[in-house]
Every structure is written in structure tokens, then in C-alpha cells.
Design a protein around this motif. Structure first.
Motif, PDB file in Angstrom:
ATOM      1  N   GLU A 128       0.826  -1.211   0.000  1.00  0.00           N
ATOM      2  CA  GLU A 128       0.000   0.000   0.000  1.00  0.00           C
ATOM      3  C   GLU A 128       0.860   1.261   0.000  1.00  0.00           C
ATOM      4  OE1 GLU A 128      -3.263   2.223   2.940  1.00  0.00           O
ATOM      5  OE2 GLU A 128      -2.645   0.151   3.321  1.00  0.00           O
ATOM      6  N   VAL A 129       1.840   1.339   0.892  1.00  0.00           N
ATOM      7  CA  VAL A 129       2.616   2.583   1.009  1.00  0.00           C
ATOM      8  C   VAL A 129       3.619   2.747  -0.124  1.00  0.00           C
ATOM      9  CG1 VAL A 129       2.342   2.597   3.515  1.00  0.00           C
ATOM     10  CG2 VAL A 129       4.420   1.606   2.521  1.00  0.00           C
ATOM     11  N   SER A 130       3.945   1.658  -0.830  1.00  0.00           N
ATOM     12  CA  SER A 130       4.914   1.736  -1.926  1.00  0.00           C
ATOM     13  C   SER A 130       4.255   1.751  -3.299  1.00  0.00           C
ATOM     14  CB  SER A 130       5.885   0.556  -1.853  1.00  0.00           C
ATOM     15  OG  SER A 130       5.234  -0.660  -2.192  1.00  0.00           O
ATOM     16  N   ASP A 131       2.938   1.865  -3.316  1.00  0.00           N
ATOM     17  CA  ASP A 131       2.190   1.820  -4.590  1.00  0.00           C
ATOM     18  C   ASP A 131       2.470   0.541  -5.361  1.00  0.00           C
ATOM     19  OD1 ASP A 131       1.077   4.384  -4.145  1.00  0.00           O
ATOM     20  OD2 ASP A 131       2.889   5.333  -4.939  1.00  0.00           O
ATOM     21  N   GLY A 132       2.631  -0.550  -4.631  1.00  0.00           N
ATOM     22  CA  GLY A 132       2.835  -1.850  -5.263  1.00  0.00           C
ATOM     23  C   GLY A 132       4.209  -2.065  -5.871  1.00  0.00           C
ATOM     24  N   LYS A 133       5.182  -1.226  -5.510  1.00  0.00           N
ATOM     25  CA  LYS A 133       6.508  -1.314  -6.127  1.00  0.00           C
ATOM     26  C   LYS A 133       7.510  -2.144  -5.326  1.00  0.00           C
ATOM     27  CE  LYS A 133       6.068   3.240  -8.322  1.00  0.00           C
ATOM     28  NZ  LYS A 133       6.614   4.625  -8.372  1.00  0.00           N
ATOM     29  N   ALA A 134       7.187  -2.491  -4.094  1.00  0.00           N
ATOM     30  CA  ALA A 134       8.158  -3.166  -3.224  1.00  0.00           C
ATOM     31  C   ALA A 134       8.374  -4.619  -3.626  1.00  0.00           C
ATOM     32  CB  ALA A 134       7.697  -3.087  -1.777  1.00  0.00           C
ATOM     33  N   TRP A 135       9.631  -5.054  -3.555  1.00  0.00           N
ATOM     34  CA  TRP A 135       9.978  -6.451  -3.736  1.00  0.00           C
ATOM     35  C   TRP A 135       9.753  -7.187  -2.410  1.00  0.00           C
ATOM     36  CZ3 TRP A 135      15.228  -6.991  -6.824  1.00  0.00           C
ATOM     37  CH2 TRP A 135      15.164  -6.188  -7.980  1.00  0.00           C
ATOM     38  N   ARG A 153      -0.511 -14.265  -1.329  1.00  0.00           N
ATOM     39  CA  ARG A 153      -0.631 -12.893  -0.824  1.00  0.00           C
ATOM     40  C   ARG A 153       0.204 -11.934  -1.679  1.00  0.00           C
ATOM     41  NH1 ARG A 153       0.866 -13.329   5.371  1.00  0.00           N
ATOM     42  NH2 ARG A 153       0.566 -11.051   5.283  1.00  0.00           N
ATOM     43  N   LEU A 154       1.381 -12.380  -2.091  1.00  0.00           N
ATOM     44  CA  LEU A 154       2.232 -11.543  -2.945  1.00  0.00           C
ATOM     45  C   LEU A 154       1.590 -11.326  -4.316  1.00  0.00           C
ATOM     46  CD1 LEU A 154       5.696 -13.127  -2.068  1.00  0.00           C
ATOM     47  CD2 LEU A 154       4.901 -10.851  -1.405  1.00  0.00           C
ATOM     48  N   LYS A 155       0.985 -12.369  -4.857  1.00  0.00           N
ATOM     49  CA  LYS A 155       0.299 -12.232  -6.145  1.00  0.00           C
ATOM     50  C   LYS A 155      -0.878 -11.265  -6.029  1.00  0.00           C
ATOM     51  CE  LYS A 155       1.400 -16.981  -7.579  1.00  0.00           C
ATOM     52  NZ  LYS A 155       0.837 -18.333  -7.811  1.00  0.00           N
ATOM     53  N   SER A 156      -1.587 -11.305  -4.919  1.00  0.00           N
ATOM     54  CA  SER A 156      -2.783 -10.471  -4.769  1.00  0.00           C
ATOM     55  C   SER A 156      -2.440  -8.991  -4.698  1.00  0.00           C
ATOM     56  CB  SER A 156      -3.563 -10.885  -3.519  1.00  0.00           C
ATOM     57  OG  SER A 156      -2.860 -10.524  -2.333  1.00  0.00           O
ATOM     58  N   VAL A 157      -1.208  -8.653  -4.285  1.00  0.00           N
ATOM     59  CA  VAL A 157      -0.801  -7.240  -4.256  1.00  0.00           C
ATOM     60  C   VAL A 157       0.109  -6.907  -5.438  1.00  0.00           C
ATOM     61  CG1 VAL A 157      -1.036  -7.074  -1.754  1.00  0.00           C
ATOM     62  CG2 VAL A 157       1.202  -7.679  -2.738  1.00  0.00           C
ATOM     63  N   SER A 158       0.230  -7.842  -6.375  1.00  0.00           N
ATOM     64  CA  SER A 158       1.038  -7.643  -7.595  1.00  0.00           C
ATOM     65  C   SER A 158       2.482  -7.306  -7.267  1.00  0.00           C
ATOM     66  CB  SER A 158       0.416  -6.552  -8.477  1.00  0.00           C
ATOM     67  OG  SER A 158      -0.890  -6.894  -8.853  1.00  0.00           O
ATOM     68  N   CYS A 159       3.074  -8.038  -6.339  1.00  0.00           N
ATOM     69  CA  CYS A 159       4.493  -7.846  -6.021  1.00  0.00           C
ATOM     70  C   CYS A 159       5.325  -8.029  -7.290  1.00  0.00           C
ATOM     71  CB  CYS A 159       4.920  -8.849  -4.959  1.00  0.00           C
ATOM     72  SG  CYS A 159       6.679  -8.800  -4.549  1.00  0.00           S
ATOM     73  N   PRO A 160       6.195  -7.066  -7.631  1.00  0.00           N
ATOM     74  CA  PRO A 160       6.893  -7.139  -8.917  1.00  0.00           C
ATOM     75  C   PRO A 160       8.026  -8.147  -8.982  1.00  0.00           C
ATOM     76  CG  PRO A 160       7.542  -5.164  -7.726  1.00  0.00           C
ATOM     77  CD  PRO A 160       6.426  -5.781  -6.943  1.00  0.00           C
ATOM     78  N   PRO A 257       9.322 -12.168 -12.124  1.00  0.00           N
ATOM     79  CA  PRO A 257      10.763 -12.292 -11.952  1.00  0.00           C
ATOM     80  C   PRO A 257      11.123 -12.943 -10.613  1.00  0.00           C
ATOM     81  CG  PRO A 257      10.214 -10.120 -12.799  1.00  0.00           C
ATOM     82  CD  PRO A 257       8.926 -10.779 -12.432  1.00  0.00           C
ATOM     83  N   LEU A 258      12.047 -13.902 -10.667  1.00  0.00           N
ATOM     84  CA  LEU A 258      12.491 -14.637  -9.486  1.00  0.00           C
ATOM     85  C   LEU A 258      13.993 -14.449  -9.325  1.00  0.00           C
ATOM     86  CD1 LEU A 258      11.837 -16.668  -7.200  1.00  0.00           C
ATOM     87  CD2 LEU A 258      12.321 -18.500  -8.841  1.00  0.00           C
ATOM     88  N   VAL A 259      14.410 -14.068  -8.124  1.00  0.00           N
ATOM     89  CA  VAL A 259      15.813 -13.783  -7.831  1.00  0.00           C
ATOM     90  C   VAL A 259      16.254 -14.653  -6.656  1.00  0.00           C
ATOM     91  CG1 VAL A 259      17.420 -12.015  -6.989  1.00  0.00           C
ATOM     92  CG2 VAL A 259      15.669 -11.409  -8.673  1.00  0.00           C
TER      93      VAL A 259
END
Length: 388
Positions: A128-135, A153-160, A257-259
Motif C-alpha cells: 500500500e505505502v509503496s504503490d505496489g513497487k516493493a519487492w 498474498r504476494l500475487k494479490s498485491v502484484s508484487c513485482p 521475476p524470481l531472484v
């Protein structure tokens, strides 16, 4: 007329060393020791920083220079600078609300912030606070059920970007933490309480934001766990090696992307490539896991310059970077992107809510100056200035 700085920051604290000194007396000793400490005799912690001193760059003063562009493309996104904020556990213990402060600033400045599984803000709040940009960095759970729920949960917030940590088959022996009681379970003894009392701003902000907890893991904990039970929960939930089979399962489940973070050998690099991951972060966990290992920089030099791996995976690094000069050195020896943890925690510890913006701009200003001095226009040009 005085020209406005391109990257404004507080001139009283122009370096990581300045931020560290100020943070040291604003953060209780037990929390500061947790932040700055390494494992065993802390030799690898020292090597992480000192090995950068042996990398030399040459200027080209008569070259005509153009406009400097520090931006870097990574996994389909363009970031404003070639560095991001590393995942750190218990961030809210070291400075109250630190994850949100850092995630907001990273989003504003277009650099990645990575939330740790064992940090003190939840996946949903940081999204929420990162506009969905946080890894997100995953400590691999022992149960597939828990792993799958976190991934959902990560998919539901569109974690990049998902980062899987591979270098904690056991927890390092960190003598500072053992002495202070910050092993698991943590203990607030009389000495630690006194240390907190003499850091009033830390104490007031802790009361405002609440006692730090493992916010992402709350849905999986029984209510009312005492400290002893919390320690048992953590040991039961996250004890175990990450192997090829476990990474393959995540690769099959994760669409983005997976790191892999913690790669430090040819064997693990080859394994990562064979599994089809998108990137690796060369790291020794900030010198907190194995004292007899190489610095992150030395591992980077060996792996990034091996032609077997060229172009097959994004090669990034974490560990020991303390200035824009170090960022340039890392790129000169093969890093495509870099992460820093402690410097940003020193920043918020020293300057509170302003510390994240300050530290980001400080690193940008330092890197920009190095590029000016070397007459470079792009970050990818640093290898041309390496004195081999």
C-alpha cells in the motif's frame, strides 16, 4: 546565484560514517548491535567493506562528456539509480516504523525496496505505502502450505519481484546478539531496558507505532504467544535448507521475476541458471552467516566475469557498499545492480522520517560526482574505467 543541488540532502551528514555515528546514540545499544554486527569474530563483515579499497578507477579528463544518466532497466522496469534497499529483519526494532519510511521513500525515488519475511510490516501494508513497487524476500518456510499462502498474498498485491533467500541453512553465531539477548527468543533484560530509556525519541516512537512484531507472519501464529513460544514458532517454521527442489517448486508457482539471494559460488550460480531464475544477488548476508567466507565483492568478481554466465541471468550484489564510489567500483567489476541495507537503517536511525530521502539522495549525489569525475554518461560504462 547559488545553484540548487540536484540531489539535496542534509550537509551535516554527507557520508554513511556520519549517519552511523549519529544513529549509534539515538538507537538503544542492543538494537544497534543487532544492526551493525556480524557473525563470530566479524572478519567477513570487515572484508565486505575493506575489499572495495583495492578496486581502482581511471578518469578520462580530455574526453567530451554528455548528459549523465544513472537509470538502469531491471526486469522490465526502469529505476532512477542502480541501487536498492536490502531486506533486513526486525527493522522496526532498530527504528520504529522503519519499513514504511524506507518503502515510501524508495517508491518516491524510483528505486526498489525489499521487504523481509521477518521484518516488522506486513506484505499488504508495504504494498500500500509503496504503490505496489516493493519487492519481497522469502525465508523459505518448512511447510508448503505456508509457502503457498505467502506467494498468493504476494500475487494479490502484484508484487513485482520475488527474492528467495538461500544462505541461511542455520542461523549464524552472532556474539553481540547472544550477549544482548537478541537471539530467538529475544529477552528484554534490565540492561536492555536501561539502554532504551536513554534513547527517548526511539522510546516515544516505539510507543506510537507499537511494539515491533513479525507482521507478515501474524496470520500463521497463535494469539497470545509469549517470547518463548515465539522462538519455538520461528525455529519450527523456518529451520531448513533451501535446495534445488524447493527453488524449482517456487519457479513453477511464481509467474514473475524470481531472484536468488545469497549466491556466492559457481555451483550455486550454475544451479540458479539451470532452474531458470531471472537474477541472482551475490551476497554473504552482510557478513552475518559465515566468517570464513569471501567478501561479496570477491565472489562478484569471480562470478560476474566468468563467460559461462554472461547474459544468462541478471547479476547483482549486496554487501559492503558504503558510498557512491563503492557503487561505481561494484559496476566496474561486473555488478548490474546493487543493494544496501545497513546504510539506510543508519539513515533512518540518524534522521528519522527524513533519513530515507537523505540517504537515497546522498548516494545519488556521490555516484553522480564519480561519473562526472570519470567522464561517464551511463552506469554500464564503468567497466571501461577499471584499472585491471
Amino acid at each position: 546565484m547559488i545553484k540548487k543541488p540536484l540531489f539535496p540532502y542534509n550537509p551535516k551528514y554527507p557520508s554513511v560514517a556520519d549517519l552511523k555515528r549519529r544513529a549509534k546514540w539515538r538507537i538503544p545499544k542492543f538494537a544497534f548491535d543487532y544492526l551493525q554486527g556480524g557473525c563470530n569474530e566479524e572478519l567477513n563483515l570487515e572484508r565486505n567493506e575493506s575489499d572495495f579499497d583495492n578496486i581502482y578507477l581511471k578518469p578520462h579528463y580530455l574526453k567530451t562528456g554528455g548528459e549523465i544518466d544513472m537509470s538502469v532497466e531491471l526486469f522490465g522496469r526502469t529505476y532512477s539509480a542502480p541501487f536498492g534497499i536490502s531486506p533486513i529483519g526486525l527493522q522496526g526494532l532498530m527504528w520504529p516504523n522503519a519499513p514504511e519510511i524506507l518503502a515510501k521513500a524508495a517508491a518516491k525515488h524510483d528505486i526498489p525496496y525489499t521487504l523481509s519475511t521477518v521484518s516488522t510490516s506486513s506484505i499488504e501494508r508495504i504494498a500500500e505505502v509503496s504503490d505496489g513497487k516493493a519487492w519481497f524476500q522469502l525465508y523459505h518456510p518448512t511447510e508448503d502450505r505456508l509457502r503457498d499462502d505467502i506467494l498468493n498474498r504476494l500475487k494479490s498485491v502484484s508484487c513485482p519481484v520475488l527474492v528467495v533467500l538461500i544462505d541461511v541453512p542455520s542461523f549464524g553465531l552472532r556474539y553481540r546478539e547472544i550477549k544482548s539477548g537478541l537471539s530467538m527468543p529475544p529477552k528484554m533484560n534490565i540492561e536492555n531496558i536501561f539502554q532504551a530509556m536513554i534513547c527517548p525519541e526511539w522510546g516515544i516512537k516505539t510507543l506510537q507505532h507499537g511494539i515491533p512484531s513479525f507482521a507478515t507472519l501474524k496470520p500463521y501464529m497463535e494469539k497470545g504467544l509469549d517470547l518463548s513460544q515465539l522462538g519455538q514458532f520461528m525455529n519450527k517454521t523456518f529451520t531448513g535448507k533451501v535446495n534445488m527442489e524447493k527453488v524449482k517448486a517456487i519457479r513453477d508457482l511464481w509467474p514473475g521475476p524470481l531472484v536468488l539471494k545469497g549466491v556466492a559460488s559457481e555451483e550455486d550460480m550454475e544451479g540458479a541458471i539451470s532452474l531458470g531464475v531471472d537474477g541472482v544477488i551475490i551476497s554473504n548476508h552482510g557478513g552475518r552467516q559465515i566468517d570464513a567466507g569471501e567478501s561479496s565483492l570477491i565472489s562478484l568478481i569471480k562470478l560476474a566475469n566468468n563467460p559461462k554466465y554472461t547474459g544468462k541471468v541478471k547479476i547483482m550484489m549486496d554487501g559492503g557498499i558504503r558510498s557512491g564510489v563503492d557503487l561505481g567500483r561494484a559496476h566496474a567489476v561486473g555488478s548490474e545492480f546493487n543493494f544496501m541495507g545497513r546504510p539506510f537503517m543508519y539513515g533512518v536511525g540518524a534522521l528519522g522520517d527524513e533519513g530515507a530521502d537523505h540517504t537515497i539522495n546522498m548516494f545519488k549525489a556521490q555516484l553522480y560526482q564519480v561519473m562526472q569525475q570519470l567522464t561517464l554518461e551511463k552506469v554500464s560504462d564503468f567497466p571501461t574505467r577499471l584499472i585491471r
